[in-house]
Design a protein around this motif. Structure first.
Motif, PDB file in Angstrom:
ATOM      1  N   GLY A  92       0.818  -1.204   0.000  1.00 20.88           N
ATOM      2  CA  GLY A  92       0.000   0.000   0.000  1.00 20.88           C
ATOM      3  C   GLY A  92       0.852   1.254   0.000  1.00 20.88           C
ATOM      4  N   SER A  93       1.926   1.239   0.781  1.00 24.12           N
ATOM      5  CA  SER A  93       2.807   2.396   0.850  1.00 24.12           C
ATOM      6  C   SER A  93       3.441   2.692  -0.501  1.00 24.12           C
ATOM      7  CB  SER A  93       3.895   2.149   1.898  1.00 24.12           C
ATOM      8  OG  SER A  93       4.816   3.207   1.934  1.00 24.12           O
ATOM      9  N   ALA A  94       3.765   1.638  -1.257  1.00 29.34           N
ATOM     10  CA  ALA A  94       4.443   1.820  -2.538  1.00 29.34           C
ATOM     11  C   ALA A  94       3.498   2.173  -3.674  1.00 29.34           C
ATOM     12  CB  ALA A  94       5.211   0.547  -2.892  1.00 29.34           C
ATOM     13  N   PHE A  95       2.280   1.645  -3.657  1.00 29.19           N
ATOM     14  CA  PHE A  95       1.424   1.733  -4.833  1.00 29.19           C
ATOM     15  C   PHE A  95       0.073   2.429  -4.623  1.00 29.19           C
ATOM     16  CE2 PHE A  95       4.070  -2.009  -5.782  1.00 29.19           C
ATOM     17  CZ  PHE A  95       4.533  -1.672  -7.036  1.00 29.19           C
ATOM     18  N   ILE A  96      -0.407   2.489  -3.387  1.00 30.35           N
ATOM     19  CA  ILE A  96      -1.813   2.841  -3.189  1.00 30.35           C
ATOM     20  C   ILE A  96      -2.043   4.074  -2.335  1.00 30.35           C
ATOM     21  CG2 ILE A  96      -4.012   1.967  -2.270  1.00 30.35           C
ATOM     22  CD1 ILE A  96      -2.820  -0.873  -2.823  1.00 30.35           C
ATOM     23  N   ASP A  97      -1.233   4.269  -1.295  1.00 29.79           N
ATOM     24  CA  ASP A  97      -1.545   5.268  -0.276  1.00 29.79           C
ATOM     25  C   ASP A  97      -1.692   6.685  -0.825  1.00 29.79           C
ATOM     26  OD1 ASP A  97      -1.517   3.197   1.463  1.00 29.79           O
ATOM     27  OD2 ASP A  97       0.250   3.821   2.595  1.00 29.79           O
ATOM     28  N   LYS A  98      -0.871   7.030  -1.814  1.00 27.41           N
ATOM     29  CA  LYS A  98      -0.975   8.375  -2.375  1.00 27.41           C
ATOM     30  C   LYS A  98      -2.332   8.596  -3.016  1.00 27.41           C
ATOM     31  CE  LYS A  98       1.290  11.598  -5.543  1.00 27.41           C
ATOM     32  NZ  LYS A  98       2.439  11.794  -6.487  1.00 27.41           N
ATOM     33  N   GLN A  99      -2.798   7.619  -3.810  1.00 28.65           N
ATOM     34  CA  GLN A  99      -4.114   7.739  -4.443  1.00 28.65           C
ATOM     35  C   GLN A  99      -5.226   7.684  -3.412  1.00 28.65           C
ATOM     36  OE1 GLN A  99      -3.206   4.657  -7.466  1.00 28.65           O
ATOM     37  NE2 GLN A  99      -4.196   6.039  -8.917  1.00 28.65           N
ATOM     38  N   LEU A 100      -5.040   6.876  -2.378  1.00 23.69           N
ATOM     39  CA  LEU A 100      -6.043   6.795  -1.324  1.00 23.69           C
ATOM     40  C   LEU A 100      -6.207   8.146  -0.650  1.00 23.69           C
ATOM     41  CD1 LEU A 100      -7.977   5.205   0.449  1.00 23.69           C
ATOM     42  CD2 LEU A 100      -6.027   4.426   1.794  1.00 23.69           C
ATOM     43  N   GLY A 101      -5.097   8.816  -0.381  1.00 19.36           N
ATOM     44  CA  GLY A 101      -5.162  10.145   0.221  1.00 19.36           C
ATOM     45  C   GLY A 101      -5.889  11.132  -0.669  1.00 19.36           C
ATOM     46  N   GLN A 102      -5.645  11.069  -1.971  1.00 22.91           N
ATOM     47  CA  GLN A 102      -6.325  11.960  -2.909  1.00 22.91           C
ATOM     48  C   GLN A 102      -7.826  11.701  -2.921  1.00 22.91           C
ATOM     49  OE1 GLN A 102      -4.176  11.048  -6.496  1.00 22.91           O
ATOM     50  NE2 GLN A 102      -2.505  12.466  -6.032  1.00 22.91           N
ATOM     51  N   VAL A 103      -8.208  10.423  -2.868  1.00 23.63           N
ATOM     52  CA  VAL A 103      -9.629  10.073  -2.858  1.00 23.63           C
ATOM     53  C   VAL A 103     -10.316  10.625  -1.617  1.00 23.63           C
ATOM     54  CG1 VAL A 103     -11.228   8.132  -2.598  1.00 23.63           C
ATOM     55  CG2 VAL A 103      -9.401   8.024  -4.298  1.00 23.63           C
ATOM     56  N   VAL A 104      -9.713  10.413  -0.447  1.00 23.12           N
ATOM     57  CA  VAL A 104     -10.320  10.880   0.799  1.00 23.12           C
ATOM     58  C   VAL A 104     -10.396  12.410   0.816  1.00 23.12           C
ATOM     59  CG1 VAL A 104     -10.016  10.995   3.307  1.00 23.12           C
ATOM     60  CG2 VAL A 104      -9.642   8.837   2.104  1.00 23.12           C
ATOM     61  N   ALA A 105      -9.392  13.078   0.281  1.00 25.20           N
ATOM     62  CA  ALA A 105      -9.417  14.545   0.236  1.00 25.20           C
ATOM     63  C   ALA A 105     -10.602  15.044  -0.585  1.00 25.20           C
ATOM     64  CB  ALA A 105      -8.108  15.070  -0.349  1.00 25.20           C
ATOM     65  N   GLU A 106     -10.889  14.369  -1.699  1.00 22.70           N
ATOM     66  CA  GLU A 106     -11.990  14.786  -2.558  1.00 22.70           C
ATOM     67  C   GLU A 106     -13.357  14.574  -1.907  1.00 22.70           C
ATOM     68  OE1 GLU A 106     -11.623  12.798  -6.282  1.00 22.70           O
ATOM     69  OE2 GLU A 106      -9.704  13.735  -6.784  1.00 22.70           O
ATOM     70  N   LEU A 107     -13.444  13.623  -0.981  1.00 22.70           N
ATOM     71  CA  LEU A 107     -14.733  13.354  -0.332  1.00 22.70           C
ATOM     72  C   LEU A 107     -15.119  14.444   0.667  1.00 22.70           C
ATOM     73  CD1 LEU A 107     -14.492   9.504   0.336  1.00 22.70           C
ATOM     74  CD2 LEU A 107     -15.485  10.692  -1.630  1.00 22.70           C
ATOM     75  N   GLU A 108     -14.135  15.179   1.182  1.00 21.85           N
ATOM     76  CA  GLU A 108     -14.378  16.267   2.132  1.00 21.85           C
ATOM     77  C   GLU A 108     -15.235  15.790   3.310  1.00 21.85           C
ATOM     78  OE1 GLU A 108     -16.038  19.468  -0.163  1.00 21.85           O
ATOM     79  OE2 GLU A 108     -14.084  20.035  -0.994  1.00 21.85           O
ATOM     80  N   LEU A 109     -14.763  14.761   3.983  1.00 17.43           N
ATOM     81  CA  LEU A 109     -15.510  14.151   5.082  1.00 17.43           C
ATOM     82  C   LEU A 109     -15.479  15.010   6.339  1.00 17.43           C
ATOM     83  CD1 LEU A 109     -14.219  10.475   4.707  1.00 17.43           C
ATOM     84  CD2 LEU A 109     -16.316  11.450   3.751  1.00 17.43           C
ATOM     85  N   THR A 110     -16.568  14.942   7.085  1.00 22.78           N
ATOM     86  CA  THR A 110     -16.633  15.576   8.405  1.00 22.78           C
ATOM     87  C   THR A 110     -16.960  14.565   9.495  1.00 22.78           C
ATOM     88  OG1 THR A 110     -18.964  16.151   8.057  1.00 22.78           O
ATOM     89  CG2 THR A 110     -17.310  17.808   7.448  1.00 22.78           C
ATOM     90  N   GLY A 111     -17.470  13.403   9.079  1.00 25.66           N
ATOM     91  CA  GLY A 111     -17.812  12.360  10.032  1.00 25.66           C
ATOM     92  C   GLY A 111     -16.691  11.340  10.163  1.00 25.66           C
ATOM     93  N   THR A 112     -17.041  10.144  10.615  1.00 27.00           N
ATOM     94  CA  THR A 112     -16.068   9.088  10.877  1.00 27.00           C
ATOM     95  C   THR A 112     -15.834   8.238   9.639  1.00 27.00           C
ATOM     96  OG1 THR A 112     -16.672   8.997  13.219  1.00 27.00           O
ATOM     97  CG2 THR A 112     -15.571   7.063  12.307  1.00 27.00           C
ATOM     98  N   LEU A 113     -14.572   7.891   9.414  1.00 22.74           N
ATOM     99  CA  LEU A 113     -14.181   6.999   8.322  1.00 22.74           C
ATOM    100  C   LEU A 113     -13.980   5.607   8.890  1.00 22.74           C
ATOM    101  CD1 LEU A 113     -13.179   6.463   5.407  1.00 22.74           C
ATOM    102  CD2 LEU A 113     -10.891   7.179   6.184  1.00 22.74           C
ATOM    103  N   CYS A 114     -14.615   4.617   8.268  1.00 24.22           N
ATOM    104  CA  CYS A 114     -14.523   3.228   8.734  1.00 24.22           C
ATOM    105  C   CYS A 114     -13.748   2.396   7.722  1.00 24.22           C
ATOM    106  CB  CYS A 114     -15.926   2.648   8.936  1.00 24.22           C
ATOM    107  SG  CYS A 114     -15.928   0.949   9.553  1.00 24.22           S
ATOM    108  N   ASP A 115     -12.701   1.716   8.182  1.00 26.38           N
ATOM    109  CA  ASP A 115     -11.882   0.856   7.330  1.00 26.38           C
ATOM    110  C   ASP A 115     -12.273  -0.592   7.589  1.00 26.38           C
ATOM    111  OD1 ASP A 115      -9.983  -0.361   5.796  1.00 26.38           O
ATOM    112  OD2 ASP A 115      -8.249   0.491   6.829  1.00 26.38           O
ATOM    113  N   MET A 116     -12.950  -1.202   6.607  1.00 21.74           N
ATOM    114  CA  MET A 116     -13.398  -2.588   6.724  1.00 21.74           C
ATOM    115  C   MET A 116     -12.280  -3.525   6.274  1.00 21.74           C
ATOM    116  SD  MET A 116     -16.485  -2.462   7.865  1.00 21.74           S
ATOM    117  CE  MET A 116     -18.065  -1.586   7.844  1.00 21.74           C
ATOM    118  N   GLY A 117     -11.839  -4.403   7.170  1.00 19.78           N
ATOM    119  CA  GLY A 117     -10.684  -5.239   6.873  1.00 19.78           C
ATOM    120  C   GLY A 117      -9.426  -4.402   6.990  1.00 19.78           C
TER     121      GLY A 117
END
Length: 319
Positions: free
Chosen positions: A130-155
């Motif tokens: 994840g650190s090598a291939f995914i985390d950067k895109q994951l951060g971009q996705v979460v930034a675009e969602l503009e969340l104010t509530g709780t984020l739940c990571d399943m698995g």
């Protein structure tokens, strides 16, 4: 090419993979100069008490086309960046699932009552990928969602994804995983991070009870393929509307089968297909996921191909 040659290549590739993993662990690549070269004299001095290990990795890496030897120097033939990214994939499929691979014949013969699985090791090496291939895109996705509530990571596995996202975006987080070793590792990582507002719990995500009104978004990172058949995943995704009444987004990262590998990284899906089929799981196609989203009344707002071959992130809005 003869059958014998193909078998020889198959075995040599397995040994070379193990040699790469050991070389990284030994710090071998750290001794290369700016031209990715190193002298035999320096290596013998550094590893003078571990000479047999040095000989083992050098012989294997030279035979495998990773190193070349000339005039008492060794030259790396593959970029260090590529090795850094791909070795965690080797570790995931060859080490984290080593018990499964070593018992595959007994599994086929029906001699085992459970599939060998080391959740802690899978979580650890998955986090490295994840650190090598995914985390950067994951951060971009979460930034675009503009969340104010709780984020739940399943698995949630080792928990590092959730910890980093909550730290970077000031979010509250809940991580769930049914494997006790993975949850223990996640809690260790949380203690080290000193991040507040995050908790990890051992939980079968298909059997969540009660209503949780704080959850605004759910993410699955390479987990939904474990939930079979398709109808079961559809029922689960649909049920989350009642369990999480304020849920706005479901974000799914996963790998599919039946597609051409990309040019960046073309080995991940080979291990993914083989390991999961040994577990009795049939990897889904991209078309399967499109049908699942439709049948779950989820609105697919964005699809992003990942650097990991045959893998995507799907951002779904909960209607």
């Amino acid at each position: 090419m003869s059958v014998y040659d193909n078998l020889d290549i198959a075995f040599s590739g397995c040994i070379t993979s193990k040699a790469l993993i050991l070389a990284e662990h030994m710090g071998f690549f750290e001794h290369l100069d700016e031209n990715d070269s190193v002298s035999e004299h320096l290596l013998k001095e550094v590893y003078k008490d571990k000479g047999s290990y040095l000989d083992a990795i050098i012989n294997s890496l030279c035979e495998g086309g990773i190193l070349s030897s000339q005039h008492e120097h060794y030259q790396l033939l593959v970029s260090r960046e590529k090795i850094k990214k791909k070795v965690p994939i080797f570790k995931l499929w060859l080490y984290a699932y080593r018990d499964l691979l070593s018992e595959q014949e007994r599994m086929f013969d029906g001699e085992l009552d459970r599939i060998p699985y080391d959740g802690g090791s899978v979580a650890k090496h998955s986090a490295e990928i994840g650190s090598a291939f995914i985390d950067k895109q994951l951060g971009q996705v979460v930034a675009e969602l503009e969340l104010t509530g709780t984020l739940c990571d399943m698995g949630c596995g080792a928990g590092l994804r959730l910890i980093n996202l909550c730290r970077n975006f000031g979010l509250q987080g809940v991580g769930m995983d049914m494997d006790a070793n993975a949850v223990a590792l996640a809690n260790q990582n949380l203690t080290k991070s000193s991040v507040d507002g995050v908790e990890f719990k051992q939980q079968d995500i298909t059997k969540i009870e009660g209503r949780h009104e704080d959850i605004e978004a759910i993410m699955f990172t390479f987990f939904t393929h474990h939930i079979e058949p398709n109808e079961r995943l559809e029922r689960l995704l649909s049920s989350y509307r009642e369990i999480f009444p304020n849920l706005k987004y479901i974000v799914i990262f996963d790998t599919v089968t039946g597609e051409k590998a990309n040019e960046v990284n073309n080995i991940f899906s080979k291990g993914f297909d083989y390991i999961h089929r040994l577990q009795g799981l049939i990897p889904r196609t991209r078309a399967d996921y499109m049908s699942i989203f439709d049948n779950s009344n989820l609105s697919l707002t964005q699809e992003i191909p990942l650097a990991v071959d045959n893998s995507y992130v799907w951002i779904c809005k909960v209607a």
